[in-house]
Enzyme design. Structure first.
Site, PDB file in Angstrom:
ATOM      1  N   LYS A 134       0.910  -1.267   0.036  1.00  0.00           N
ATOM      2  CA  LYS A 134      -0.012  -0.192   0.093  1.00  0.00           C
ATOM      3  C   LYS A 134       0.801   1.332   0.048  1.00  0.00           C
ATOM      4  O   LYS A 134       2.049   1.249   0.424  1.00  0.00           O
ATOM      5  CB  LYS A 134      -0.911   0.117   1.181  1.00  0.00           C
ATOM      6  N   TYR A 154      -5.035   3.553   5.385  1.00  0.00           N
ATOM      7  CA  TYR A 154      -5.698   2.782   6.563  1.00  0.00           C
ATOM      8  C   TYR A 154      -6.975   3.235   6.966  1.00  0.00           C
ATOM      9  O   TYR A 154      -7.780   2.595   7.433  1.00  0.00           O
ATOM     10  CB  TYR A 154      -4.685   2.706   7.707  1.00  0.00           C
TER      11      TYR A 154
HETATM   12  P1  NAD Z   1      12.196   1.575   3.377  1.00  0.00           P
HETATM   13  O1  NAD Z   1      12.392   2.877   2.908  1.00  0.00           O
HETATM   14  O2  NAD Z   1      12.333   0.935   4.610  1.00  0.00           O
HETATM   15  O3  NAD Z   1      12.599   0.598   2.148  1.00  0.00           O
HETATM   16  C1  NAD Z   1      12.650   1.031   0.752  1.00  0.00           C
HETATM   17  C2  NAD Z   1      13.353  -0.205   0.018  1.00  0.00           C
HETATM   18  O4  NAD Z   1      13.195   0.468  -1.266  1.00  0.00           O
HETATM   19  C3  NAD Z   1      14.845  -0.273   0.383  1.00  0.00           C
HETATM   20  O5  NAD Z   1      15.106  -1.251   0.391  1.00  0.00           O
HETATM   21  C4  NAD Z   1      15.350   0.876  -0.528  1.00  0.00           C
HETATM   22  O6  NAD Z   1      16.796   0.524  -0.845  1.00  0.00           O
HETATM   23  C5  NAD Z   1      14.556   0.578  -1.717  1.00  0.00           C
HETATM   24  N1  NAD Z   1      14.548   1.680  -2.754  1.00  0.00           N
HETATM   25  C6  NAD Z   1      14.808   1.301  -4.099  1.00  0.00           C
HETATM   26  N2  NAD Z   1      14.777   2.627  -4.916  1.00  0.00           N
HETATM   27  C7  NAD Z   1      14.755   3.311  -4.006  1.00  0.00           C
HETATM   28  C8  NAD Z   1      14.785   5.056  -3.892  1.00  0.00           C
HETATM   29  N3  NAD Z   1      14.782   5.716  -5.330  1.00  0.00           N
HETATM   30  N4  NAD Z   1      14.618   5.630  -2.674  1.00  0.00           N
HETATM   31  C9  NAD Z   1      14.397   5.018  -1.574  1.00  0.00           C
HETATM   32  N5  NAD Z   1      14.370   3.590  -1.474  1.00  0.00           N
HETATM   33  C10 NAD Z   1      14.643   2.881  -2.513  1.00  0.00           C
HETATM   34  O7  NAD Z   1      10.465   1.497   3.163  1.00  0.00           O
HETATM   35  P2  NAD Z   1       9.461   0.599   3.890  1.00  0.00           P
HETATM   36  O8  NAD Z   1       9.034   1.005   5.104  1.00  0.00           O
HETATM   37  O9  NAD Z   1      10.104  -0.640   3.738  1.00  0.00           O
HETATM   38  O10 NAD Z   1       8.296   0.589   2.693  1.00  0.00           O
HETATM   39  C11 NAD Z   1       8.367  -0.014   1.401  1.00  0.00           C
HETATM   40  C12 NAD Z   1       6.832   0.023   0.924  1.00  0.00           C
HETATM   41  O11 NAD Z   1       6.009  -0.965   1.933  1.00  0.00           O
HETATM   42  C13 NAD Z   1       6.185   1.183   0.857  1.00  0.00           C
HETATM   43  O12 NAD Z   1       5.173   1.255  -0.192  1.00  0.00           O
HETATM   44  C14 NAD Z   1       5.256   1.141   2.100  1.00  0.00           C
HETATM   45  O13 NAD Z   1       4.013   2.077   2.001  1.00  0.00           O
HETATM   46  C15 NAD Z   1       4.856  -0.169   2.457  1.00  0.00           C
HETATM   47  N6  NAD Z   1       4.676  -0.519   3.751  1.00  0.00           N
HETATM   48  C16 NAD Z   1       3.756  -1.023   4.003  1.00  0.00           C
HETATM   49  C17 NAD Z   1       3.304  -1.480   5.461  1.00  0.00           C
HETATM   50  C18 NAD Z   1       2.373  -2.299   5.712  1.00  0.00           C
HETATM   51  O14 NAD Z   1       1.837  -2.398   7.160  1.00  0.00           O
HETATM   52  N7  NAD Z   1       1.345  -3.006   4.968  1.00  0.00           N
HETATM   53  C19 NAD Z   1       4.180  -1.032   6.350  1.00  0.00           C
HETATM   54  C20 NAD Z   1       5.664  -0.539   5.898  1.00  0.00           C
HETATM   55  C21 NAD Z   1       5.737  -0.075   4.784  1.00  0.00           C
END
Ligand code: NAD
Length: 378
Positions: free
Chosen positions: A138, A224
């Site tokens: 999401k 959410y």
């Molecule tokens: P994060 O920043 O921790 O991780 C992002 C990942 O993408 C990293 O591994 C990074 O290296 C990579 N990446 C690739 N290209 C990038 C760029 N140009 N800039 C930044 N990062 C880049 O983020 P996250 O918290 O893991 O979130 C990732 C996705 O998951 C998002 O869409 C977020 O909304 C979703 N999410 C969902 C939930 C849930 O409960 N369903 C919880 C957290 C995150």
């Protein structure tokens, strides 16, 4: 495979890439053993950031119908660490450039896209074209046309598409859906949902970069709250009016800080959401003809809590991500209902866009024309 302790694993990761984002939270198990079991589907995680590292990968050690079979990462230093700790064969490790060759890999059944929001559409579409089932995090994408493109690509490739809406597999949320379906407290007259946290640590994070995130609190947490008021009424809304508030423009330079929005539903119920990157709140409350129900927190990972006019709700706690990924695997394997189909993610993006449009037009009421079938979820 060498079994290592949670502490050793943390140390290994921290030394290897110097990042807390690589620390996992559960002890390791042998994922390779899982591959022997034909009934378990292989999942490849795309994007090894915080959510994959702390929630999805640990949950995949406990899932019954799927397992962590592969990874797709843009950070080469992560490859060996994940390979060692999750017993991932070299052939199942991809980067963003060679990702499309995953089409030839029969051990990967599902691609789970866990990247910044603006990258969801590209990788979901590429996964579908590679013939893989898709789970999209999401928000589904950053525009409605992108959501359409994902849905169409999955249809064309005849693969299943699910959203990472973990709460649909979670018992407190399922109980709310049961209240609504069975009218346990009568009709819902008023519903309110908050989904918010205070962001202050890193002004350079992608969530504050509009190009990568598509928007601020609304895109990140607002979905959410939108979900809550829909499964909390069992209806798609008829209309929305919205307002935006900005108190820290020096930190939230490109993205929305706080948004409130009011909804009307076909039954006559009315609702309200608040989403913010500048305040902490996490709640769903519904006032009904003969009582009320509440979840607080309503959308954190674990544990949710709830009460109603009849008393406290109590359910066993289990990883929501484990339940969600097993549900999706069972949808593929055994035809169980898809609890959070792509159309549901698209509907929420229609609402997100309408909220931004209402704000742009000074709070003007925007009408919707939804089909009812994605109001409730599977
Ligand atoms: P994060 O920043 O921790 O991780 C992002 C990942 O993408 C990293 O591994 C990074 O290296 C990579 N990446 C690739 N290209 C990038 C760029 N140009 N800039 C930044 N990062 C880049 O983020 P996250 O918290 O893991 O979130 C990732 C996705 O998951 C998002 O869409 C977020 O909304 C979703 N999410 C969902 C939930 C849930 O409960 N369903 C919880 C957290 C995150």
């Amino acid at each position: 495979m060498k079994q290592i302790s949670r502490r050793d694993f943390g140390t290994t990761l921290a030394k290897g890439v110097g990042g807390a984002a690589l620390l996992a939270t559960t002890p390791m198990a042998c994922a390779m053993g899982n591959a022997q079991n034909k009934k378990k589907l292989g999942i490849a995680l795309v994007g090894l950031g915080s959510y994959s590292t702390y929630q999805l990968a640990p949950a995949l050690l406990d899932t019954e119908h799927c397992y962590l079979a592969g990874i797709v990462t843009g950070t080469s230093e992560k490859e060996q660490i994940w390979a060692d700790n999750y017993a991932i064969p070299k052939a199942n490790i991809y980067n963003y450039q060679n990702f499309d060759t995953i089409a030839k890999n029969n051990t990967i059944d599902i691609v789970y896209v866990v990247l910044p929001n603006s990258m969801h559409a590209d990788f979901c579409i590429r996964a579908a074209r590679a013939g893989k089932h898709v789970i999209c995090e999401k928000p589904m994408a950053i525009t409605v046309p992108e959501c359409d493109a994902i849905i169409n690509a999955c249809k064309k490739a005849n693969v299943k598409l699910g959203m990472g809406y973990r709460l649909h597999s979670e018992p407190y949320t399922q109980e709310v859906k049961r209240f609504v379906k069975e009218k346990t407290f009568g009709a819902v007259n008023y519903i309110t949902a908050d989904a918010a946290y205070r962001s202050s640590s890193n002004p350079d994070q992608w969530r504050l970069n509009k190009k990568l995130s598509g928007g601020g609190a609304l895109m990140n947490m607002g979905v959410y709250a939108i979900q809550s008021i829909i499964y909390g009424t069992g209806e798609n809304p008829n209309s929305v009016s919205a307002q935006e508030f900005s108190t820290r423009p020096e930190y939230f330079k490109e993205t929305d800080e706080t948004i409130t929005a009011q909804f009307e539903f076909p039954s006559g119920a009315v609702g309200n959401i608040m989403t913010s990157h500048n305040a902490r709140a996490n709640r769903l409350y519904a006032s009904c003809d003969h009582g009320w129900f509440e979840l607080d927190p309503a959308s954190t990972y674990i544990p949710l809590a709830g009460r109603t006019s009849n008393g406290k709700l109590e359910f066993p706690q289990e990883s929501q991500q484990k339940l969600q990924m097993d549900d999706f695997a069972e949808h593929i394997l055994y035809g169980k209902p898809n609890r959070a189909p792509g159309e549901m993610g698209r509907r929420d993006m229609v609402i997100v866009e309408a909220i931004y449009e209402s704000i742009a037009q000074g709070g003007k009421k925007i009408d919707f024309d939804f089909k009812p079938e994605y109001g409730f979820g599977g």
